[in-house]
Design an enzyme around this catalytic site. Structure first.
Site, PDB file in Angstrom:
ATOM      1  N   ASP A   1      77.108  75.111  -9.280  1.00  0.00           N
ATOM      2  CA  ASP A   1      75.743  74.656  -8.994  1.00  0.00           C
ATOM      3  C   ASP A   1      74.801  74.846 -10.179  1.00  0.00           C
ATOM      4  OD1 ASP A   1      73.784  77.306  -8.172  1.00  0.00           O
ATOM      5  OD2 ASP A   1      75.934  77.625  -8.265  1.00  0.00           O
TER       6      ASP A   1
ATOM      7  N   ASP B   1      78.936  81.131  -5.149  1.00  0.00           N
ATOM      8  CA  ASP B   1      77.614  80.976  -4.542  1.00  0.00           C
ATOM      9  C   ASP B   1      77.097  79.555  -4.721  1.00  0.00           C
ATOM     10  OD1 ASP B   1      77.174  83.754  -3.709  1.00  0.00           O
ATOM     11  OD2 ASP B   1      77.199  84.165  -5.866  1.00  0.00           O
TER      12      ASP B   1
ATOM     13  N   ASP C   1      83.049  77.772  -8.589  1.00  0.00           N
ATOM     14  CA  ASP C   1      82.125  78.895  -8.483  1.00  0.00           C
ATOM     15  C   ASP C   1      82.082  79.270  -7.000  1.00  0.00           C
ATOM     16  OD1 ASP C   1      80.106  80.756  -9.116  1.00  0.00           O
ATOM     17  OD2 ASP C   1      78.542  79.277  -8.697  1.00  0.00           O
TER      18      ASP C   1
END
Length: 570
Positions: free
Chosen positions: A408, A125, A123
């Site tokens: 996250d 961010d 990912d």
């Protein structure tokens, strides 16, 4: 040497444990044998004579008694056991033992051999790009402005500034009641962690609100992606300013005695936060000041270089737009950042990317504009938008445990990949760094160990039910509650650790273990391991297995308190 010191502490621990478990008191000290907890011995076998001291331990002697010893009342007996255990706790904790934890460690929920992993996915961010806390303040302030300008909320809300350490990730929010709370792995609310606005709700009121229980029924709790009909779980790091704004807005209306609907407030705040992202404000702030908002970019660069140099294939799947990712990756890695990745997918619309089989991939040209041709293959150096995982698997052939994906968000990034597709998953948990610092303090270690020991002592001696004993137990219970609050406050005064409630894992922690094979503070933790390293999960004891905590010593191996009384029904 360290090894000799460690052996000494182990000897003290084992020997004193034996004393607490096996110590006999003279008959005149205790009114009757039936009132005492059973010893660790079985049957009526005579216990062998105990040694004066354990090997390597000097000055440790078993307490001796003579026939002239004055009878001991129940209160004195209980406090004597209390003091013995407390002295043992202080002896058991070796100096400096709390400094063994390292926030750069990768923790394993499941066995993972990196030698079998050929493809690494990411990912963007809070995975490839870590952001400073200044971003949370900007999101909060802008969304608060939208509440006033767009939703016509009172100007007085502007007086509520962002509170950096108020909320914690993984909390639940009761939409209809307007309550922010922490829930454990068994769907129980942790007492003392329920907030209406910025003020805690008394435990007695919480029980009234939930029908005399702390339990939140499954049908009301958050669904698979954290969004239930009445309760939402905030699993995203970006949701921290949203929780704080919800608390501030609720507090404003309550403080000023203004009637409002909590459901409308929740929807308005959610939409205001969404506008910050949809209108591109967050992307604009970061791109205008990359040095201020992006942290540890050189570590991301080092990780990518290392993986590629050892022949690993890399891919990126993110919900962020290409212009934003391009700017950030160029800042961290350089203009040729795309050379590291075999596939780059932006605006993927996760988690739907992992479950939808309809949306096709579209290619972007060098200016970020959409192309119209049908995608027959995913080529290195190209940028793709949207798409779905089923086409991704078909076009790449990347399947199963040879793929390791980092993200996250436990729901949007990891859950479907683990449960539906068998990929390996790794969760990025930045909060681990601060939590590890707390766990490493002597104060935390002492409080936690004594809390566990005191709990075990209460469990073993609870058969004493005379008035004096009950009074002692009330004092112990009060101390136990104080210890629990002190331990919680070391992490966050409002909600404590994101991983634990009093004794149970949090709902967040349960999901972390369920949806991630590995978890770590940041991607840079990979730099501490070679790429043929095998991560082994530690075998932590189940409740019925060999006890490792002090509170369980001699509770599993001793007779149950009423075993003899119940023998007639067996």
């Amino acid at each position: 040497t360290v090894s000799k010191r460690s052996k000494q502490y182990i000897n003290i621990y084992l020997y004193r444990t034996t004393l607490i478990c096996n110590t006999d008191r003279p008959s005149e000290d205790v009114p009757s044998s039936s009132e005492l907890p059973h010893r660790c011995t079985t049957g009526d076998k005579k216990r062998p004579k105990e040694p004066v001291g354990a090997p390597g331990v000097t000055g440790v002697r078993r307490r001796s008694y003579t026939s002239s010893t004055a009878p001991m009342d129940k209160r004195s007996y209980l406090w004597a056991r209390y003091n013995d255990l407390k002295r043992m706790v202080h002896d058991v904790i070796p100096p400096g033992a709390c400094n063994l934890l390292n926030s750069s460690t990768i923790y394993a929920n499941n066995e993972v051999n990196l030698a079998e992993v050929d493809i690494y996915g990411f990912d963007y961010d809070y995975t490839l790009a870590l952001y400073s806390n200044a971003l949370n303040t900007m999101i909060y302030n802008t969304a608060r402005g939208f509440l006033i300008e767009h939703f016509k909320y009172p100007e007085g809300i502007c007086k509520y500034d962002y509170i950096p350490n108020f909320a914690a990730r993984g909390l639940h929010y009761d939409i209809q009641k307007g309550l922010l709370m922490k829930i454990d792995a068994f769907h129980y609310i942790q007492p003392g962690t329920v907030y209406r606005g910025l003020n805690p709700v008394p435990d007695e009121e919480v029980l009234q609100l939930y029908g005399g229980t702390y339990h939140v029924p499954l049908q009301q709790d958050s669904g698979f992606y954290g969004k239930g009909p009445k309760v939402k779980q905030f699993m995203d790091i970006f949701s921290i300013p949203e929780m704080t704004l919800l608390a501030a807005a609720n507090d404003f209306f309550i403080t000023n005695d203004i009637e409002y609907d909590p459901v409308h407030l929740f929807k308005d705040v959610s939409e205001a936060i969404g506008m910050v992202h949809l209108k591109g404000y967050m992307y604009k702030w970061v791109m205008e000041d990359l040095d201020k908002f992006i942290l540890r970019g050189e570590e991301t660069d080092a990780v990518l270089h290392r993986l590629v140099s050892q022949g690993k294939k890399l891919f990126l799947i993110t919900n962020s737009p290409f212009s934003f990712v391009d700017k950030g990756m160029t800042h961290m890695v350089g203009k040729n950042w795309r050379d590291f990745f075999d596939v780059v997918i932006v605006q993927a619309d996760k988690p739907h990317f992992f479950t939808d089989c309809i949306k096709p991939f579209r290619r972007l040209d060098g200016n970020g504009d959409l192309r119209w041709e049908r995608i027959q293959s995913l080529e290195k150096g190209q940028i793709y938008k949207q798409g779905n995982l089923f086409d991704f698997l078909r076009l790449t052939g990347w399947r199963g445990s040879k793929v390791l994906y980092f993200g996250d968000h436990l729901y949007s990034d990891l859950a479907d990949l683990m449960l539906r597709h068998g990929w390996r998953t790794a969760a990025i948990v930045p909060e681990l760094e601060q939590e590890t610092k707390v766990v490493c303090t002597d104060r935390y270690a002492l409080n936690l160990t004594w809390l566990q020991a005191l709990t075990g002592l209460m469990e073993r001696l609870q058969t004493h039910r005379d008035p004096e004993s009950k009074q002692v137990f009330q004092e112990w219970q009060s101390e136990r509650e104080e210890l629990r609050v002190m331990t919680k406050n070391l992490f966050n005064p409002q909600f404590g650790s994101i991983f634990r409630t009093c004794h149970n894992p949090t709902y967040f922690s349960r999901r972390l273990c369920r949806f991630s094979d590995l978890y770590m503070t940041s991607l840079s933790c990979l730099l501490n391991y070679d790429l043929s390293y095998t991560f082994y999960p530690r075998r932590t004891p189940l409740q019925h297995e060999a006890p490792l905590w002090m509170d369980q010593l001699c509770t599993g191996c001793m007779k149950t308190p009423y075993l003899e009384e119940m023998s007639h029904i067996r």
